[in-house]
Design an enzyme around this catalytic site. Structure first.
Site, PDB file in Angstrom:
ATOM      1  N   GLU A  44     -20.209 -58.686 -15.803  1.00  0.00           N
ATOM      2  CA  GLU A  44     -21.466 -59.226 -15.298  1.00  0.00           C
ATOM      3  C   GLU A  44     -22.014 -58.258 -14.256  1.00  0.00           C
ATOM      4  O   GLU A  44     -21.316 -57.894 -13.308  1.00  0.00           O
ATOM      5  CB  GLU A  44     -21.303 -60.610 -14.671  1.00  0.00           C
ATOM      6  CG  GLU A  44     -22.651 -61.192 -14.229  1.00  0.00           C
ATOM      7  CD  GLU A  44     -22.556 -62.565 -13.579  1.00  0.00           C
ATOM      8  OE1 GLU A  44     -23.620 -63.169 -13.336  1.00  0.00           O
ATOM      9  OE2 GLU A  44     -21.434 -63.026 -13.302  1.00  0.00           O
ATOM     10  N   ASP A  96     -23.075 -49.631  -7.633  1.00  0.00           N
ATOM     11  CA  ASP A  96     -24.453 -49.574  -8.126  1.00  0.00           C
ATOM     12  C   ASP A  96     -24.392 -49.314  -9.631  1.00  0.00           C
ATOM     13  O   ASP A  96     -23.859 -48.296 -10.076  1.00  0.00           O
ATOM     14  CB  ASP A  96     -25.215 -48.452  -7.419  1.00  0.00           C
ATOM     15  CG  ASP A  96     -26.706 -48.491  -7.709  1.00  0.00           C
ATOM     16  OD1 ASP A  96     -27.074 -48.848  -8.844  1.00  0.00           O
ATOM     17  OD2 ASP A  96     -27.501 -48.163  -6.807  1.00  0.00           O
ATOM     18  N   ASP A 118     -32.902 -59.347 -10.396  1.00  0.00           N
ATOM     19  CA  ASP A 118     -34.092 -59.065  -9.598  1.00  0.00           C
ATOM     20  C   ASP A 118     -35.215 -58.625 -10.536  1.00  0.00           C
ATOM     21  O   ASP A 118     -35.055 -57.672 -11.304  1.00  0.00           O
ATOM     22  CB  ASP A 118     -33.773 -57.955  -8.596  1.00  0.00           C
ATOM     23  CG  ASP A 118     -34.865 -57.767  -7.544  1.00  0.00           C
ATOM     24  OD1 ASP A 118     -36.046 -58.014  -7.861  1.00  0.00           O
ATOM     25  OD2 ASP A 118     -34.537 -57.380  -6.414  1.00  0.00           O
ATOM     26  N   LYS A 122     -43.234 -55.003  -9.311  1.00  0.00           N
ATOM     27  CA  LYS A 122     -44.211 -53.912  -9.251  1.00  0.00           C
ATOM     28  C   LYS A 122     -43.928 -52.893 -10.356  1.00  0.00           C
ATOM     29  O   LYS A 122     -42.779 -52.534 -10.602  1.00  0.00           O
ATOM     30  CB  LYS A 122     -44.175 -53.241  -7.886  1.00  0.00           C
ATOM     31  CG  LYS A 122     -44.615 -54.166  -6.752  1.00  0.00           C
ATOM     32  CD  LYS A 122     -44.590 -53.461  -5.411  1.00  0.00           C
ATOM     33  CE  LYS A 122     -45.052 -54.405  -4.291  1.00  0.00           C
ATOM     34  NZ  LYS A 122     -45.020 -53.756  -2.968  1.00  0.00           N
ATOM     35  N   ASP A 154     -35.273 -67.151 -15.164  1.00  0.00           N
ATOM     36  CA  ASP A 154     -36.367 -68.130 -15.110  1.00  0.00           C
ATOM     37  C   ASP A 154     -37.710 -67.420 -14.959  1.00  0.00           C
ATOM     38  O   ASP A 154     -38.755 -68.069 -14.947  1.00  0.00           O
ATOM     39  CB  ASP A 154     -36.168 -69.091 -13.934  1.00  0.00           C
ATOM     40  CG  ASP A 154     -36.407 -68.401 -12.597  1.00  0.00           C
ATOM     41  OD1 ASP A 154     -35.852 -67.296 -12.397  1.00  0.00           O
ATOM     42  OD2 ASP A 154     -37.141 -68.952 -11.756  1.00  0.00           O
ATOM     43  N   GLU A 194     -25.392 -70.267 -10.268  1.00  0.00           N
ATOM     44  CA  GLU A 194     -25.919 -71.005  -9.123  1.00  0.00           C
ATOM     45  C   GLU A 194     -27.441 -71.115  -9.200  1.00  0.00           C
ATOM     46  O   GLU A 194     -28.020 -72.186  -8.986  1.00  0.00           O
ATOM     47  CB  GLU A 194     -25.501 -70.318  -7.824  1.00  0.00           C
ATOM     48  CG  GLU A 194     -25.996 -71.030  -6.568  1.00  0.00           C
ATOM     49  CD  GLU A 194     -25.638 -70.278  -5.298  1.00  0.00           C
ATOM     50  OE1 GLU A 194     -25.653 -70.884  -4.233  1.00  0.00           O
ATOM     51  OE2 GLU A 194     -25.345 -69.066  -5.396  1.00  0.00           O
ATOM     52  N   GLU A 196     -29.303 -70.850 -11.861  1.00  0.00           N
ATOM     53  CA  GLU A 196     -29.692 -71.659 -13.010  1.00  0.00           C
ATOM     54  C   GLU A 196     -29.673 -73.147 -12.675  1.00  0.00           C
ATOM     55  O   GLU A 196     -30.594 -73.888 -13.027  1.00  0.00           O
ATOM     56  CB  GLU A 196     -28.761 -71.369 -14.182  1.00  0.00           C
ATOM     57  CG  GLU A 196     -29.167 -72.039 -15.470  1.00  0.00           C
ATOM     58  CD  GLU A 196     -28.334 -71.564 -16.642  1.00  0.00           C
ATOM     59  OE1 GLU A 196     -28.496 -72.137 -17.736  1.00  0.00           O
ATOM     60  OE2 GLU A 196     -27.521 -70.628 -16.469  1.00  0.00           O
TER      61      GLU A 196
END
Length: 216
Positions: A44, A96, A118, A122, A154, A194, A196
């Protein structure tokens, strides 16, 4: 969303046994030298507080789980939870994901989860989205031939972008797709994160897709 800094989180992580501190040394030998088994590796990226992975690891001892999170204060919370359970198939990496190929060999990862990433709304930040062409190229380097990516969000704008990116690719395809997971026939076996749980409680539809490579 602004992340709240946790004082001492970096030091805590640096000394913790559930966080892998030199993952580059495991490239190509994760199963043999780290997990000491031949089980599949599920990853993940952007795992947050780790609730999703904890649930999966507890229910699937025959799978090795790794969570990548670059923010120390968030990873700190995941490790706190990890210390409360006895599991030998769940570990974390503070890392990263743009350098994913430095810690995994070709085909070493069997599944990748991207949950409520995230959105980087932009346009100039589009390459930072975890479903951008740049990241899809990275996943192609480490994902097994029959592996796949599961993406949930979402954020409809991010989801539309992700679907369009995959459809424009000659290498990837959308295998499953829903714009309202919790009112679809794809909900069976779903493990909630969490975020979701929060968004479903607010009545937000959850978008989900499964991405794999196009047949040759």
């Amino acid at each position: 969303m602004r992340l709240r800094n946790v004082t001492g989180s970096r030091e805590f992580i640096a000394e913790n046994e559930y966080c892998i501190h030199e993952p580059e040394k495991m490239k190509g030998i994760w199963r043999q030298e780290f997990f000491h088994n031949d089980h599949p590796i599920h990853l993940e990226i952007g795992m947050g507080k780790g609730i999703f992975l904890h649930t999966l690891a507890e229910g699937n001892p025959e799978i090795n789980y790794l969570g990548i999170e670059k923010y120390s204060s968030v990873l700190y919370r995941a490790i706190e939870k990890r210390q409360q359970v006895e599991l030998d198939n769940l570990y974390f990496i503070r890392f990263d994901a743009t350098e994913l190929e430095t810690i995994f060999a070709p085909g070493e990862v069997d599944r990748i989860y991207l949950n409520f990433s995230d959105p980087w709304p932009k346009d100039r930040h589009a390459k930072r989205r975890l479903t951008s062409p740049q990241f899809l190229e990275l996943y192609d380097l480490v994902l097994a031939d029959d592996g796949y990516i599961q993406f949930k969000t979402d954020n409809r704008g991010l989801f539309d972008y992700s679907v369009e990116t995959v459809e424009a690719s000659e290498k990837w395809r959308i295998r499953e797709l829903t714009y309202d997971l919790h009112h679809s026939d794809q909900l069976a076996g779903n493990v909630m994160t969490e975020y979701e749980s929060k968004f479903v409680g607010l009545g937000h539809p959850i978008c989900r897709c499964v991405i794999d490579r196009c047949p040759e």
